[in-house]
Design a protein around this motif. Structure first.
Motif, short mmCIF file in Angstrom:
data_model
loop_
_atom_site.label_atom_id
_atom_site.label_comp_id
_atom_site.label_asym_id
_atom_site.label_seq_id
_atom_site.Cartn_x
_atom_site.Cartn_y
_atom_site.Cartn_z
N TRP A 1 2.00 -0.29 -4.82
CA TRP A 1 3.05 -0.09 -5.80
C TRP A 1 3.04 -1.14 -6.90
O TRP A 1 2.60 -2.27 -6.69
CB TRP A 1 4.42 -0.11 -5.09
CG TRP A 1 4.50 0.90 -4.00
CD1 TRP A 1 4.33 0.70 -2.67
CD2 TRP A 1 4.76 2.30 -4.17
NE1 TRP A 1 4.46 1.88 -1.98
CE2 TRP A 1 4.74 2.89 -2.87
CE3 TRP A 1 5.02 3.13 -5.26
CZ2 TRP A 1 4.96 4.24 -2.65
CZ3 TRP A 1 5.24 4.48 -5.04
CH2 TRP A 1 5.21 5.02 -3.76
N ASP A 2 3.56 -0.73 -8.06
CA ASP A 2 3.73 -1.64 -9.20
C ASP A 2 5.05 -2.39 -8.98
O ASP A 2 6.11 -1.95 -9.41
CB ASP A 2 3.75 -0.84 -10.50
CG ASP A 2 3.67 -1.73 -11.73
OD1 ASP A 2 4.18 -2.87 -11.66
OD2 ASP A 2 3.12 -1.29 -12.76
N ILE A 3 4.98 -3.52 -8.32
CA ILE A 3 6.17 -4.27 -7.91
C ILE A 3 7.08 -4.62 -9.09
O ILE A 3 8.30 -4.38 -9.02
CB ILE A 3 5.78 -5.53 -7.13
CG1 ILE A 3 5.06 -5.16 -5.81
CG2 ILE A 3 7.00 -6.40 -6.85
CD1 ILE A 3 5.91 -4.49 -4.79
N GLN B 1 0.85 -1.19 0.00
CA GLN B 1 0.00 0.00 0.00
C GLN B 1 0.88 1.24 0.00
O GLN B 1 2.10 1.15 0.23
CB GLN B 1 -0.95 0.00 1.20
CG GLN B 1 -0.27 -0.16 2.53
CD GLN B 1 -1.23 -0.39 3.67
OE1 GLN B 1 -0.81 -0.69 4.77
NE2 GLN B 1 -2.52 -0.28 3.47
N LYS B 2 0.28 2.37 -0.24
CA LYS B 2 1.02 3.61 -0.47
C LYS B 2 2.01 3.93 0.64
O LYS B 2 3.16 4.32 0.37
CB LYS B 2 0.04 4.76 -0.65
CG LYS B 2 0.68 6.14 -0.76
CD LYS B 2 -0.36 7.24 -0.79
CE LYS B 2 0.29 8.62 -0.72
NZ LYS B 2 -0.70 9.71 -0.64
N ARG B 3 1.61 3.80 1.89
CA ARG B 3 2.47 4.26 2.98
C ARG B 3 3.64 3.33 3.27
O ARG B 3 4.55 3.67 4.02
CB ARG B 3 1.65 4.49 4.25
CG ARG B 3 1.03 3.28 4.87
CD ARG B 3 0.14 3.68 6.05
NE ARG B 3 -0.55 2.56 6.63
CZ ARG B 3 -0.05 1.81 7.61
NH1 ARG B 3 1.14 2.09 8.10
NH2 ARG B 3 -0.73 0.80 8.10
N LYS B 4 3.63 2.13 2.69
CA LYS B 4 4.78 1.23 2.81
C LYS B 4 5.75 1.57 1.69
O LYS B 4 5.43 1.44 0.50
CB LYS B 4 4.35 -0.23 2.70
CG LYS B 4 3.14 -0.59 3.56
CD LYS B 4 3.42 -0.50 5.06
CE LYS B 4 2.22 -1.04 5.84
NZ LYS B 4 2.44 -1.03 7.28
N LEU B 5 6.94 1.99 2.04
CA LEU B 5 7.86 2.57 1.06
C LEU B 5 8.69 1.50 0.35
O LEU B 5 9.91 1.42 0.51
CB LEU B 5 8.75 3.59 1.74
CG LEU B 5 8.03 4.80 2.36
CD1 LEU B 5 9.01 5.71 3.07
CD2 LEU B 5 7.25 5.56 1.30
N PHE B 6 8.04 0.72 -0.49
CA PHE B 6 8.76 -0.29 -1.26
C PHE B 6 9.80 0.31 -2.21
O PHE B 6 10.89 -0.25 -2.34
CB PHE B 6 7.78 -1.18 -2.01
CG PHE B 6 7.16 -2.25 -1.15
CD1 PHE B 6 7.84 -3.43 -0.89
CD2 PHE B 6 5.91 -2.06 -0.59
CE1 PHE B 6 7.27 -4.40 -0.07
CE2 PHE B 6 5.33 -3.03 0.21
CZ PHE B 6 6.02 -4.21 0.47
#
Length: 431
Positions: free
Chosen positions: A132-134, A92-97
Motif C-alpha cells: 500500500w501507498d502509506i 503487502q496486499k493481503r494486509k489490510l492497512f
C-alpha cells in the motif's frame, strides 16, 4: 520418492486449495499443518492424505515476555498515559492497512474525546514495499498525526531505533542527525529483543488481513501479554482463540481472481465495538486479559513442546536403507505411432516416453491433457507441474502447446530422472 520419506507442511491460508496443491498434499508420506484451522481444511479436502496434525511455529517466550511498560515507553520517548493499538505486518496486499486505518478513525469518533486524544495507532511496517501507498492512506484517512511508525537508522555507528509520525521512507535520525533512518523491511529490520520491546509499547495488538498461513506476530505479541484482535478466518481463526484474543467477525468473503481462494474482509463495526469494550474494562479485567494472552502463548506455542512433537514424529518413521535400490532408468521411445485421440496419445507418451504408466490420469497427466486440448499453456520457470493456472486465450504470455511440446516436456522429465539415478548409482559404487 522410492528412496526417502516426504514430510510436507504447507502454509494453508485460504480455501479451497488448488488442484495442484491437493495433488502435492496427497503425495506426501506425512502431511502437517501450521494451524488447527489449516489442519481441518486439509482433512476436509485431502481425505486420502496422511494428515498427522498441526505443528505450529512457536515464540521465544523468554525473549517475548511482559516488560515494565512504563520503562519501555520512556526508553522510546512515549508518554505512559497513551492508549496504543499496534500492528506488526509487512506492507503487502493481503494486509489490510486501509481497513485498519479506517477502523482506527471510526474508533476515535466513537470514544470519549479524552481517550481519543491519547489514542494512537503504531505500525511496525515498511514503505515502499509491495503493498500500500502509506502516505496516501494517511492523508485520505486524516490520520497523519495519529499514526506512528518504527524507524531504523542504518548508520552503522548509530543503529538508533525510534518511533515517529510518518516522515517519508527516509528521514533524519533523532540521535545521529544523519539522513539515514528508514522504515524497517525484510532486509533491514530489528532484533527479536527490540521487537519484544516494541510489542510491550502496545496496549493491544491488531492483525487485520484477508488471510494468514500462521501469523507469527499474533503469538509473539500474546507472549508479551498483549491482547490480540484478528480477523476470524484462516489460521487466525484458531490462533486467536488459543491465545485468548478477540476474533473479529468476517463482514464478507470474496474470491480472489489471481488464486481462486476465498479471502475475508473483517467487520469494521465488530472490530471497533470490541476495541471499545476492551477500553471499558476495569484495570483488573485488562490485567487478566493480558495474563490470559501470555498463558495461551505458553500453552500452545512454546518451542520446547513443539520440538517434542517433531522428535516424536521423526522417531516414529521407520528407517529403511533404500539407496541401494535398482536405478529407475528408462530409455524413451520417440517412434510415436499415428494416434488420432489426444487422450490416447498422452497415454502412449506417459508409458513409452516418461516410462511411468502409473501416472496416467494423475494430476500432471490431466493438466497436460487439458493444455494439449486448449493448444496453449504458460511459460514455466522450472518443472511443468509447478505452474497451475487457468488458461486464457487473451493472456499475452501464453505459448502454443501441442504434441511436440508434450513430447519435449516428458523427455525433459525422463532425462532428469535418468541423470540423477545414474549419479546415485555412481556414488553407491564409489562407497
Amino acid at each position: 520418492r522410492r528412496l526417502y520419506k516426504y514430510i510436507y507442511m504447507p502454509t494453508v491460508d485460504s480455501e479451497p486449495q488448488s488442484d495442484q496443491s491437493l495433488y502435492e498434499f496427497t503425495d506426501a508420506d506425512y502431511l502437517l499443518s501450521y494451524s488447527d484451522w489449516g489442519g481441518e481444511l486439509l482433512k476436509k479436502q485431502c481425505k486420502n492424505a496422511n494428515y498427522i496434525g498441526a505443528f505450529s511455529p512457536g515464540a521465544d517466550i523468554q525473549t517475548f515476555q511482559p516488560m515494565d511498560k512504563k520503562k519501555i515507553r520512556a526508553k522510546y520517548d512515549i508518554n505512559d498515559n497513551l492508549f496504543i493499538i499496534g500492528t506488526v505486518m509487512r506492507n503487502q496486499k493481503r494486509k489490510l492497512f486501509p481497513e485498519l486505518f479506517h477502523s482506527f478513525a471510526q474508533f476515535l469518533k466513537n470514544i470519549p474525546s479524552e481517550l481519543a486524544e491519547r489514542s494512537f495507532l503504531f505500525c511496525h511496517t515498511s514503505y515502499p514495499d509491495i503493498g500500500w501507498d502509506i502516505p496516501k492512506l494517511l492523508i485520505k484517512s486524516e490520520l497523519s498525526n495519529k499514526v506512528v511508525f518504527t524507524y531504523v537508522c542504518r548508520n552503522q555507528q548509530c543503529n538508533n531505533i525510534f518511533i515517529s509520525p510518518f516522515m517519508d521512507s527516509k528521514t533524519i535520525c533523532h540521535k545521529c542527525g544523519q539522513c539515514s533512518a528508514f522504515l524497517p523491511n525484510t532486509q533491514h529490520g530489528v532484533s527479536r529483543e527490540v521487537l519484544a520491546e516494541l510489542y510491550n509499547i502496545m496496549d493491544v495488538y491488531a492483525q487485520i488481513s484477508i488471510a494468514e498461513g500462521f501469523g507469527v506476530p499474533l503469538v509473539e505479541s500474546a507472549a508479551c501479554g498483549i491482547p490480540v484482535f484478528s480477523t476470524d478466518y484462516s489460521a487466525m481463526h484458531s490462533v486467536v482463540r488459543q491465545i485468548n484474543g478477540y476474533p473479529i467477525n468476517v463482514d464478507r468473503m470474496y474470491c480472489e481472481v489471481e488464486t481462486g481462494f476465498y479471502r475475508a474482509y473483517p467487520s469494521e463495526k465488530d472490530f471497533v465495538d470490541k476495541l471499545i469494550k476492551y477500553c471499558n474494562l476495569s484495570d483488573m479485567a485488562k490485567k487478566k486479559k493480558q495474563q490470559d494472552a501470555r498463558n495461551g502463548a505458553i500453552k500452545h506455542f512454546n518451542w520446547d513442546n513443539i520440538a517434542k512433537k517433531w522428535e516424536s514424529l521423526l522417531d516414529s518413521i521407520e528407517h529403511i536403507d533404500c539407496w541401494k535400490n535398482q536405478p529407475d532408468l528408462f530409455q524413451p521411445n520417440t517412434n510415436i505411432p499415428q494416434i488420432e485421440n489426444n487422450d490416447h496419445f498422452m497415454q502412449w507418451c506417459f508409458a513409452n516416453i516418461l516410462g511411468k504408466s502409473h501416472l496416467i490420469n494423475s494430476y500432471i497427466y490431466l493438466k497436460m491433457l487439458r493444455d494439449l486440448n486448449y493448444g496453449m499453456t504458460k511459460p514455466t520457470a522450472g518443472s511443468y507441474i509447478h505452474n497451475d493456472h487457468a488458461i486464457s486465450f487473451t493472456v499475452p504470455d501464453s505459448r502454443p502447446f501441442g504434441r511436440n511440446e508434450v513430447v519435449q516436456e516428458l523427455l525433459n522429465m525422463r532425462n532428469n530422472i535418468n541423470q540423477w539415478e545414474q549419479i546415485r548409482m555412481q556414488n553407491m559404487e564409489n562407497k
